[in-house]
Scaffold this motif. Structure first.
Motif, PDB file in Angstrom:
ATOM      1  N   ARG A 251       0.843  -1.191   0.000  1.00 42.88           N
ATOM      2  CA  ARG A 251       0.000   0.000   0.000  1.00 42.88           C
ATOM      3  C   ARG A 251       0.880   1.243   0.000  1.00 42.88           C
ATOM      4  N   ASP A 253       0.341   5.369  -0.840  1.00 45.72           N
ATOM      5  CA  ASP A 253      -0.564   6.456  -1.192  1.00 45.72           C
ATOM      6  C   ASP A 253      -0.107   7.711  -0.467  1.00 45.72           C
ATOM      7  N   PRO A 258      -5.914   5.545   5.324  1.00 43.52           N
ATOM      8  CA  PRO A 258      -6.729   5.547   4.102  1.00 43.52           C
ATOM      9  C   PRO A 258      -8.063   6.239   4.328  1.00 43.52           C
ATOM     10  N   ARG A 371      -8.187   0.207   2.565  1.00 42.48           N
ATOM     11  CA  ARG A 371      -6.796   0.630   2.368  1.00 42.48           C
ATOM     12  C   ARG A 371      -6.345   0.495   0.917  1.00 42.48           C
ATOM     13  N   HIS A 372      -7.119  -0.226   0.104  1.00 45.92           N
ATOM     14  CA  HIS A 372      -6.740  -0.408  -1.293  1.00 45.92           C
ATOM     15  C   HIS A 372      -7.706   0.273  -2.260  1.00 45.92           C
ATOM     16  N   LYS A 390      -6.708   5.560  -6.519  1.00 49.05           N
ATOM     17  CA  LYS A 390      -7.651   4.810  -5.682  1.00 49.05           C
ATOM     18  C   LYS A 390      -8.662   5.795  -5.101  1.00 49.05           C
TER      19      LYS A 390
END
Length: 528
Positions: A251, A253, A258, A371-372, A390
């Motif tokens: 992960r 980002d 998230p 989280r994805h 995402k």
């Protein structure tokens, strides 16, 4: 004397920062109110120059690798980011305490006036830079206002009490004991209550089973027929699985945590050059014919031999099919994509129309984990993850070229994956009956496939490894195996791959920035 008193202010400010940290955590856990330390850090990461942010990321990864911290680079990096965010928040209050002490000593402002003024200025700045959208959320804004004003008042109270205690050593000791007790009590109490009685995660619709076998759902053309997967080469012991478990999928980002999006509140906003633009719910997207694609995704910042690469079965709707239904106009040249966390990217026309490009809503048979990217992310073949947003909330068809978050910060505009190969394990404790030691790993080259993997021991000749063919799809990594005729002593093993177009992996070492790392992965083992 002045320096001594301003140091008192910094000390008191740090204590107040710890208490506010715990109180913001309490509000977050009990009522899902904003957790200001993380929000401020996320804003800072977006506002700072890209080169400085990249330097910070590189430093974190360097520390993780040098100290061998954690089993997952991405998870450990996120934890370190969170620790840094908490530290910055406390240090901010150290500075505020120092400034309040300085102002109250050097001007006609009292400590109470200076503390209240500092709190109001801080709240105003935060309201502007972090809470533009929370005008619609007055409770969140009020919560931040109350805590920040309370923080300013607490510093002024502490400074006043410290001045009264300056007359005797015993008084100063009593003040420190009282102040330390208050800080400890509030911090531990608020954090403990939040931890013990915090709400369960919201039922957002993430990680719910998706029927991948009904009408309109099929494996994509890129996927290998399951019958062809029978009887393949056995992978070497210690080789990573072909599909990465959800909890181990990397992960990367731009968030300390998230975003949390509830399915019932989410719609995909559709704007721009369409004949039939309309907002779409997740149910609307799921009503389109869906496909499942086994695929590998890698971060452009993955080091040689790093773990920022994973594989999964992703399910979604073909982007080209959706755009056709929306009436994409001939003038459209790119599709800009915006995400809940402020990330943005643009998709070129060839990528838009590629039948392998998906708007993804499921991963390994379940709706995406938060989280994805729940509820929606994009997959574009033969691109690194930096091009694939995402938590998508909006798409717009435009003329000309659109912006890209990481492109604007100095990273590759194309983000095409390099040929890579990784040694997962040299199974020194699992010799075969013939005395050979199995060595295994993976190789990947975007959508170009792998036609050859070679292993070198020390400075010897390159030897061909066996490939576990066919792979799960034309978009996934290939597992390889080499049974080495073992020799005792210390040995260095290297691996290289050739992609399906005949391009040999680049051996010259280069940094990840801006186009992705190059070089051969090597490991050293001592053989008894």
């Amino acid at each position: 004397m002045l320096r001594h008193k301003t140091l008192h202010g910094g000390f008191i400010g740090g204590g107040v920062g710890l208490m506010l940290l715990a109180l913001f955590y309490l509000g977050d856990r009990l009522f899902r109110l904003p957790f200001l330390p993380f929000n401020f850090f996320d804003w800072l990461a977006r506002a700072l120059p890209g080169e400085l942010v990249t330097l910070g990321i590189d430093s974190i990864v360097d520390a993780i690798l040098f100290l061998n911290l954690g089993s997952s680079t991405s998870a450990t990096a996120k934890l370190i980011e969170q620790i840094i965010a908490l530290t910055i928040f406390v240090l901010l209050w150290v500075v505020i305490g120092w400034l309040i002490a300085l102002v109250s000593q050097q001007t006609r402002f009292s400590a109470h006036q200076a503390g209240l003024t500092a709190a109001l200025l801080l709240f105003g700045a935060i309201a502007i830079i972090l809470n533009v959208e929370t005008v619609q959320q007055p409770l969140a804004l009020a919560w931040q206002f109350i805590l920040l004003v309370a923080g300013g008042w607490a510093i002024s109270w502490g400074l006043a009490a410290a001045r009264e205690a300056e007359t005797a050593v015993s008084n100063r000791r009593n003040f420190l004991n009282r102040f330390g007790g208050v800080v400890l009590g509030v911090t531990v109490g608020a954090a403990g209550i939040g931890w013990l009685f915090g709400r369960q995660p919201a039922d957002t619709g993430a990680e719910e089973a998706v029927d991948t076998s009904g009408d309109g759902m099929a494996m994509a053309d890129v996927a290998t027929d399951p019958e062809e997967l029978q009887g393949r080469l056995e992978p070497a012991p210690g080789t990573r699985p072909e599909i990465t478990p959800d909890g181990e999928f990397y992960r990367i980002d731009i968030n300390t945590r998230p975003p949390v999006i509830e399915r019932a509140d989410w719609e995909l906003q559709v704007d721009g050059l369409f004949d039939n633009p309309r907002n779409l719910t997740l149910a609307d997207l799921m009503a389109f014919p869906a496909v499942t694609q086994p695929l590998t995704l890698s971060c452009i910042s993955n080091r040689i031999g790093g773990d920022l690469i994973s594989a999964a079965d992703w399910t979604g709707v073909r982007l080209g099919l959706l755009l056709e239904d929306l009436g994409l106009q001939p003038e459209a040249q790119e599709l800009t994509i915006e995400a809940e966390d402020g990330f943005y990217e643009s998709v070129s026309m060839p990528d838009m129309m590629d039948p392998r490009t998906l708007l993804v809503y499921a991963m390994n048979g379940e709706t995406l984990p938060q989280r994805h990217g729940f509820p929606l992310r994009i997959y574009i073949p033969n691109r690194y993850g930096m091009k694939q947003p995402k938590w998508i909330t909006r798409i717009e068809a435009i003329e000309g070229e659109g912006p890209g978050y990481w492109v604007e910060r100095g990273w590759s505009e194309e983000a095409r994956p390099k040929v890579i190969s990784i040694i997962d394990n040299v199974a020194v404790d699992q010799r075969l009956d013939n005395g050979r030691i199995p060595i295994g790993g993976i190789a990947w080259a975007g959508d170009r496939g792998i036609q050859r993997v070679e292993v070198q021991v020390d400075d010897g000749e390159w030897q061909a490894a066996q490939l576990r063919l066919p792979p799960l799809s034309t978009l996934t990594w290939v597992q390889w195996r080499y049974d080495w005729p073992a020799a005792s002593g210390e040995h260095t093993f290297r691996v290289r791959a050739t992609d399906g177009e005949g391009t040999l992996q680049i051996g010259e070492e280069s940094d990840v920035r801006p186009d992705g790392a190059t070089g051969y992965h090597a490991v050293t083992e001592t053989i008894a």
